[in-house]
Design an enzyme around this catalytic site. Structure first.
Site, short mmCIF file in Angstrom:
data_model
loop_
_atom_site.label_atom_id
_atom_site.label_comp_id
_atom_site.label_asym_id
_atom_site.label_seq_id
_atom_site.Cartn_x
_atom_site.Cartn_y
_atom_site.Cartn_z
N ASP A 63 38.58 -12.24 9.46
CA ASP A 63 39.51 -13.13 10.17
C ASP A 63 39.32 -14.53 9.62
O ASP A 63 38.20 -14.94 9.30
CB ASP A 63 39.31 -13.07 11.68
N GLU B 10 37.09 -17.57 24.55
CA GLU B 10 35.63 -17.61 24.44
C GLU B 10 34.98 -18.77 25.14
O GLU B 10 33.78 -18.98 25.02
CB GLU B 10 35.23 -17.59 22.96
#
Length: 246
Positions: free
Chosen positions: A63, A155
């Site tokens: 990613d 997150e």
């Protein structure tokens, strides 16, 4: 005279580039064996990627975001060691309600050209409206058949209660699902998942970050699809370390 010829022959061998190449190759193999000895046999060091990779997975990917800079996706696609190669890439598209990753459009265009299956992700800000973040994400990314599902990266709480984060996150995923007909993937770290998300979004596929382990230490009942197991991979065509996934 025979002794002189014998000494000369030994010196020629010792000074030979082939001899040193053999020694270096042997040392490298031995060092890899020593480095991995006593460890899980299903967790091997791959020198070209410069990380240890779980061996029980056949599909690998990365990613990326603007941190990786300008990427040569053809080199990424061509990279391979044994059976490990880059099959997919998740590309950062947006963050919050206004920020578009400056390299998104280039990556979204060039990675598929190189033959890499792509997905796009949004970095979620719990203080902002989940529905509006979803709208902003879909205005930026044009998904097509064959793309990986949309991803929301959550997150941190950003100073709001966990309950408030979950309300906005639910608004986000519901809007994405309504507009695309696809359940988005929720990306998060293992600790964040256990502390704030476990038991709340069980119908959605998960992408879990849990680094430097031979196994993802999570319940078998958990519906995870992707595992981000390292943040230090070196990939051909990218001049910055990269997250690596299985």
């Amino acid at each position: 005279m025979q002794v002189k010829f014998l000494i000369a022959g030994v010196l020629l061998v010792l000074l030979s580039p082939l001899y040193y190449g053999y020694i270096i190759k042997g040392f490298t193999s031995t060092w890899r064996w020593v480095k991995d000895w006593g460890e899980d046999p299903n967790y091997r060091t791959y020198s070209s990627f410069d990380i240890r990779i779980p061996k029980n997975y056949s599909i690998h990917g990365i990613d990326v975001s603007y941190y990786q800079g300008k990427i040569d996706w053809k080199k990424v696609k061509a990279m391979k060691e044994d059976d490990v190669k880059i099959n997919f890439a998740f590309i950062k598209a947006t963050e919050g309600m206004f920020n578009v990753d400056p390299y998104f459009q280039r990556n979204w265009r060039e990675a598929p050209k190189a033959g890499i299956i792509c997905g796009a992700y949004h970095y979620f800000r719990p203080k902002k409206s989940g529905a509006w973040q979803a709208k902003f994400f879909l205005q930026t990314v044009k998904f097509e058949a064959g793309d990986l599902p949309p991803v929301v990266d959550v997150e941190e709480l950003n100073g709001v209660p966990a309950s408030k984060m979950r309300i906005e996150l639910r608004d986000f995923v519901r809007h994405i699902e309504k507009k695309t007909g696809v359940k988005p993937i929720i990306y998060t770290g293992l600790s964040f998942y256990k502390d704030y998300l476990q038991g709340h979004f069980e119908d959605y596929p998960l992408w879990i970050a849990h680094y430097y382990q031979s196994k993802l230490k999570i319940s078998k009942a958990t519906k995870w699809h992707f595992w981000q197991h390292s943040d230090k991979a070196k990939i051909s065509g990218i001049n910055h370390v990269v997250d690596f996934n299985a």
